[in-house]
Design an enzyme around this catalytic site. Structure first.
Site, mmCIF file in Angstrom:
data_model
loop_
_atom_site.group_PDB
_atom_site.id
_atom_site.type_symbol
_atom_site.label_atom_id
_atom_site.label_comp_id
_atom_site.label_asym_id
_atom_site.label_seq_id
_atom_site.Cartn_x
_atom_site.Cartn_y
_atom_site.Cartn_z
ATOM 1 N N MET A 1 15.601 -39.367 44.632
ATOM 2 C CA MET A 1 16.879 -38.828 44.153
ATOM 3 C C MET A 1 17.945 -39.003 45.235
ATOM 4 O O MET A 1 18.992 -38.335 45.205
ATOM 5 C CB MET A 1 16.731 -37.365 43.762
ATOM 6 N N GLY B 1 11.146 -38.710 55.438
ATOM 7 C CA GLY B 1 10.049 -38.605 54.461
ATOM 8 C C GLY B 1 10.096 -39.762 53.466
ATOM 9 O O GLY B 1 9.087 -40.441 53.230
ATOM 10 N N HIS B 2 11.287 -40.018 52.919
ATOM 11 C CA HIS B 2 11.434 -41.155 52.003
ATOM 12 C C HIS B 2 11.111 -42.460 52.733
ATOM 13 O O HIS B 2 10.490 -43.368 52.186
ATOM 14 C CB HIS B 2 12.873 -41.254 51.486
ATOM 15 N N ASP C 1 5.397 -33.261 47.416
ATOM 16 C CA ASP C 1 5.502 -32.740 46.045
ATOM 17 C C ASP C 1 4.124 -32.854 45.387
ATOM 18 O O ASP C 1 3.888 -33.706 44.523
ATOM 19 C CB ASP C 1 6.564 -33.522 45.275
ATOM 20 N N ARG D 1 16.720 -30.746 50.357
ATOM 21 C CA ARG D 1 17.269 -29.389 50.197
ATOM 22 C C ARG D 1 17.362 -28.635 51.525
ATOM 23 O O ARG D 1 18.001 -27.577 51.580
ATOM 24 C CB ARG D 1 16.455 -28.590 49.192
HETATM 25 P P1 AMP Z 1 12.964 -36.851 46.060
HETATM 26 O O1 AMP Z 1 14.100 -37.716 46.494
HETATM 27 O O2 AMP Z 1 12.999 -35.472 46.629
HETATM 28 O O3 AMP Z 1 12.739 -36.882 44.571
HETATM 29 O O4 AMP Z 1 11.660 -37.503 46.701
HETATM 30 C C1 AMP Z 1 11.310 -38.844 46.464
HETATM 31 C C2 AMP Z 1 9.904 -39.089 46.969
HETATM 32 O O5 AMP Z 1 9.857 -38.824 48.375
HETATM 33 C C3 AMP Z 1 8.868 -38.162 46.303
HETATM 34 O O6 AMP Z 1 7.701 -38.897 46.032
HETATM 35 C C4 AMP Z 1 8.637 -37.116 47.371
HETATM 36 O O7 AMP Z 1 7.360 -36.530 47.295
HETATM 37 C C5 AMP Z 1 8.789 -37.947 48.648
HETATM 38 N N1 AMP Z 1 9.098 -37.069 49.785
HETATM 39 C C6 AMP Z 1 10.088 -36.144 49.870
HETATM 40 N N2 AMP Z 1 10.029 -35.476 51.041
HETATM 41 C C7 AMP Z 1 8.977 -35.993 51.720
HETATM 42 C C8 AMP Z 1 8.382 -35.732 52.999
HETATM 43 N N3 AMP Z 1 8.854 -34.801 53.806
HETATM 44 N N4 AMP Z 1 7.300 -36.457 53.359
HETATM 45 C C9 AMP Z 1 6.796 -37.408 52.529
HETATM 46 N N5 AMP Z 1 7.311 -37.711 51.318
HETATM 47 C C10 AMP Z 1 8.376 -37.017 50.906
#
Ligand code: AMP
Length: 281
Positions: free
Chosen positions: A30, A36-37, A150, A187
């Site tokens: 998103m 992390g991403h 997640d 967040r």
């Molecule tokens: P989001 O943009 O929050 O929808 O996350 C996109 C992807 O990045 C999802 O598969 C999340 O699980 C992963 N993600 C988000 N935060 C982390 C993190 N701290 N470590 C590893 N993967 C992450």
């Protein structure tokens, strides 16, 4: 790196690579990209010829009182990061492109979607499962990369891929944390300084559970109670802490096998989630 925002254009571009036998790794996000991403993107780059990242703030996974409007949107910065880390295609569809007028088909993974985070976020996982199904149909990657951060989402998507015979491999990448243990999240930006420091108690609580289990504790309620004690020393409101089977999210009274300790806790207005998998041999 190419930036594409329609289903037709990304399909056309990817087809050129698919006919040449190139493998595609896909990282749905998103946006508001962080380390992390990046871990997911790096892994995808290592294992594939082509990396596709989608940036789409999916409205149907937000409840009416949630933060859809103020969810961080940092496209320019995100694109610079993607370029730097060798992403080949960034897919940034509009809401209309994904949900055109008349859209009325949703994917709901029974049993797994209304518990844990789904209990306080009705409709959230239906929104997630629906958009991931659509994105997989659009991109048709060899491998889908998701974060362990997640955990419930990962279990739901795995189930959905099996149930709907979606031809994709799934890789779950370990959670990337700040030096004090706080799991990186888009967040985290909403936390004030004080809350941000307090929030590191979540990883300490998960570590406490790990140590208790290592030392022989098996009663989930007792372990959870110790975690609560620690977290409530801070100004925090616990949504849930649960110990469940890592494969099907069913609650475990007695810790055994592959167990997942999951929690959601609010610091001020910010709801954070975290988890750890513990394998008992
Ligand atoms: P989001 O943009 O929050 O929808 O996350 C996109 C992807 O990045 C999802 O598969 C999340 O699980 C992963 N993600 C988000 N935060 C982390 C993190 N701290 N470590 C590893 N993967 C992450």
């Amino acid at each position: 790196m190419k930036l594409l925002n329609t289903v037709d254009s990304i399909r056309r571009e990817l087809k050129k690579h698919k006919v040449r036998g190139k493998s595609i790794g896909f990282v749905p996000t998103m946006g508001a990209l962080h380390e992390g991403h990046l871990r997911l993107i790096r892994q995808a780059a290592k294992e594939n010829n082509i990396v596709v990242v989608s940036i789409f703030v999916n409205p149907i996974q937000f409840g009416p009182k949630e933060d859809l409007k103020k969810y961080p949107r940092t496209l320019k910065k995100d694109l610079a990061i993607c370029r730097k880390f060798g992403v080949d295609f960034v897919f940034t569809p509009s809401v209309k492109e994904i949900y055109p007028n008349g859209f009325s088909t949703y994917v709901f993974v029974e049993g797994l979607s209304n518990i844990l985070c789904g209990a306080s976020r009705p409709g959230h996982f239906q929104g997630v499962a629906t958009v991931v199904t659509k994105l997989l149909n659009i991109i048709q990657p060899v491998t889908l990369y998701l974060g362990q951060k997640d955990a419930q989402q990962a279990v739901i998507i795995k189930r959905m891929i099996v149930d709907l015979n979606i031809p994709v491999r799934i890789k779950i990448i370990p959670t990337v944390r700040r030096i004090d243990g706080l799991a990186l999240s888009s967040r985290n930006k909403y936390l004030n300084n004080h809350e941000s420091i307090d929030a590191s108690v979540l990883s300490r609580a998960l570590n406490l559970a790990r140590v208790l289990i290592k030392n022989g504790a098996r009663d989930s309620l007792r372990i959870i109670s110790r975690m609560k004690q620690l977290i409530l020393q801070k100004k925090a409101k616990i949504d849930y802490i649960s110990i469940v089977d890592a494969n099907n999210l069913s609650p475990l009274k007695v810790v055994s096998g592959d167990c997942l300790i999951v929690l959601a806790v609010r610091f001020g207005k910010v709801r954070l989630i975290d988890n750890v998998i513990i394998r008992i041999t």
